[in-house]
Design a protein around this motif. Sequence first.
Motif, PDB file in Angstrom:
ATOM      1  N   MET A 214      10.203   4.421  -6.497  1.00 26.77           N
ATOM      2  CA  MET A 214       8.745   4.265  -6.420  1.00 26.77           C
ATOM      3  C   MET A 214       8.088   5.194  -7.427  1.00 26.77           C
ATOM      4  N   GLU A 216       5.407   6.125  -8.788  1.00 29.56           N
ATOM      5  CA  GLU A 216       3.955   5.949  -8.735  1.00 29.56           C
ATOM      6  C   GLU A 216       3.203   6.867  -9.680  1.00 29.56           C
ATOM      7  N   ASP A 219       3.136   6.192 -15.712  1.00 32.45           N
ATOM      8  CA  ASP A 219       2.244   5.126 -16.167  1.00 32.45           C
ATOM      9  C   ASP A 219       2.418   4.796 -17.649  1.00 32.45           C
ATOM     10  N   ASN A 249      -0.235   0.012 -14.819  1.00 29.67           N
ATOM     11  CA  ASN A 249      -0.153  -1.121 -13.893  1.00 29.67           C
ATOM     12  C   ASN A 249       0.019  -2.471 -14.582  1.00 29.67           C
ATOM     13  N   ILE A 281       3.528  -0.896  -6.536  1.00 26.32           N
ATOM     14  CA  ILE A 281       3.903   0.023  -7.610  1.00 26.32           C
ATOM     15  C   ILE A 281       4.812  -0.696  -8.595  1.00 26.32           C
ATOM     16  N   THR A 283       7.777  -1.471 -10.681  1.00 27.09           N
ATOM     17  CA  THR A 283       9.124  -0.958 -10.446  1.00 27.09           C
ATOM     18  C   THR A 283      10.116  -1.661 -11.355  1.00 27.09           C
ATOM     19  N   LYS A 303       4.130  -0.568  -1.937  1.00 26.94           N
ATOM     20  CA  LYS A 303       2.773  -0.105  -2.214  1.00 26.94           C
ATOM     21  C   LYS A 303       2.694   1.406  -2.282  1.00 26.94           C
ATOM     22  N   GLY A 304       3.709   2.062  -1.765  1.00 28.48           N
ATOM     23  CA  GLY A 304       3.751   3.515  -1.767  1.00 28.48           C
ATOM     24  C   GLY A 304       4.557   4.001  -0.587  1.00 28.48           C
TER      25      GLY A 304
END
Length: 735
Positions: A214, A216, A219, A249, A281, A283, A303-304
Amino acid sequence: MAKRLRTVLRWFSVGIIRWVLWTLLVIPLLLGAASIQSLAWLFAPFGGWLAGFVYPSLPFPADGEQPPTFRQFPPSAMTQTVMGGRGEGLNCSLPPVGKAFFKAPSGSADVSLHFRPSCVMHDLCYRHGAATYGYTQADCDYALQASAFRMCRQVRKAEKAVEKPQAAKSAEEEKVEFEDCQKQAKKVLLGVSLGGGQSFRAGEDSTYFEYDPMPEKADDYVIARAYEISPEQAAAGELGVFAYHFHRNSVTAQALKVNPGNPQRLLDSRSAAVPWPGQYIPTAPTAEWLGGGESALMALSRKGAFNTNLEFVKFDTRFKDGKTTLNFLTCPIPLKRCPVDSPAIGKMARMADGPALISLKRVGSESAKASMGLGQWNLETAERITHRLGDSPSIGSRYRFLQNELLLEKDAEGQNTHAWVLARGYDTDDGSIRTPEDGQGYRDRMLVVRQSLISGKASTTTSLPVAESGDPLFVVRLAPGAGVALAGLQRRSPSWWNMFSGTTPDESATLLTLWHLQDDGNSIEKPPISLPPPLDQTFIDRPPMVVDLAGIAAPVIVWTHVSDDRQTPALDLVLTALDPGQSPLPVLGAFKCELSLAEQIDLAAATNIREKAKYEKDANDSSAKEAAKLKALKDLLRRWKTSQTLVSSKPNGEGPADLAVTTVLNGFPRLSFQVVLKNENGGFTYKQVLPDAPHFKCGAVENGTLVSRQANQRRNSTVRLARSSTTSENTSGRE
């Protein structure tokens, strides 16, 4: 004779002096550590105050979900495993002062065991996070305290299941637990910062290894995946590799292909940026079997950590007429029944009755009498099977199962047959899993459960004497008839030991460890296997890859290393057979590629690197121009040292497929290259490099020298394979 006697006496005298100094240094440290930890009743309140003072306003998750556990992402279908971690072990190395910040009840587990899952992710982040995801030290530390907070909630949940099995928590109890776990997480962060904050590998000292399920906080990073190509596609210049740029994203795809208009360059075939589906997220994918004769690159996206929602995302990537297109498909055909919720991050598996999702799960109610098992969800029929681990009706302290990656074993046909679950802090008793509350021995022993994925089949459970310095371990399928084993890499002696003991480089070599687990549950430890002379410890800084090749019975380990030369670094490439019966491992081929940075930096594909360094080729100010050029070259070298290497099969339309080793430049895929090796007579010979550019000078290594095979080479030169002692020291990246 007299000269030899003087040498022996001198060696003996120096050895005595070293051990005296060592004793004088270590004994006070041990006594001091024991004294500090014995005063935990005094230091614990101070530690809480100090952690709150240093980190007064850290954000904390509002949930109590379990934190993510690391997993690897094989970049090609032929890759069995990628052996990350740099052979340095995994642990929660809190210093004595840090441990004194925690006051644990008598008989309870060590604080390092409580927070070990968080520390494992933190160790990997410090070693590989910068190169792979662009993580900063602050990113790693923030992830540690968030994970430690969640681990604290899991530990408290386990303690409550013992003390008050049926009672629900009051609002006041929830508040007290929340605030206490905030404090504990801050103390873990403070303790680790005191003991290992200097261990963060930044810049070129970091190496590429995908471990975060994950990412997150990431970026802006690039990953590469191999895809299957035909002999015609290979002849047309396709490398059989897609590069994916994850940025804010969205994802951009690019097929790596030699430019038909300029064979010395790769084609610019980038797709448009495609938004990631939903609010999940982004991946990285792995090659998975979907059933119906179809395979695809699939990602399991969450999602987290705060949310157990799960999405199956297919990377529908295509290359045609010089352009790459990318689309994301969720729960794609032929999948029919994709679960939308999963407490643990699982893995897709290829089963005889269809594709499945395998994940760890609790068996039974949330109480001390609950056990642990594997959940198996058929993605075609939605049939669910639960495999209870061991013969234990109940397993306590279930948070300890979050320390290691869930490993899946494949047979020779590519079907998953077993799952391997590894944990510390447990013991075994006639096949049952026993939970000592104090977790004693967790540093030196590991619980191993090999669970059949066939319904009704029992698991085999054993406890192996694997020290934390041997983590992580990976499942490897050996040659036909030799079975499977757990494999790991371990540096024999850390550098500080060498400093005091005078250990020679040969004696501090890297070892390959193998553990067989028989069907009856008995383990067989193979003697540690040494690496052959071309390989020194720098070859495990970049994770070796274990791959399967047609025509070679034993798996092949691909080792790589990028040298530190500021003008002409080189990629060293060594292939060995994974034969447990031979030590050192037999070498199947050694190769080298020189990389001319001065020529690369002026290419059109390197424009952004030049602009970042403010390097203009036509600038009038020669001194400023030279300084900017050096800055650009330094950035280019850093990107090569932090690049990703992947191994794939390349058809040639003749005999056995060639072996392709592609190195994808960090952030700039169009500057990448691929070495193609011919697979013949149980070994490998150099064939070509793509693109056929003058700044890539590649060939086989013979008698320690590079023998160039490129037709476009402008001069005949040889480069010594052996690096100077200064270069070896600079490239080792030791703590």
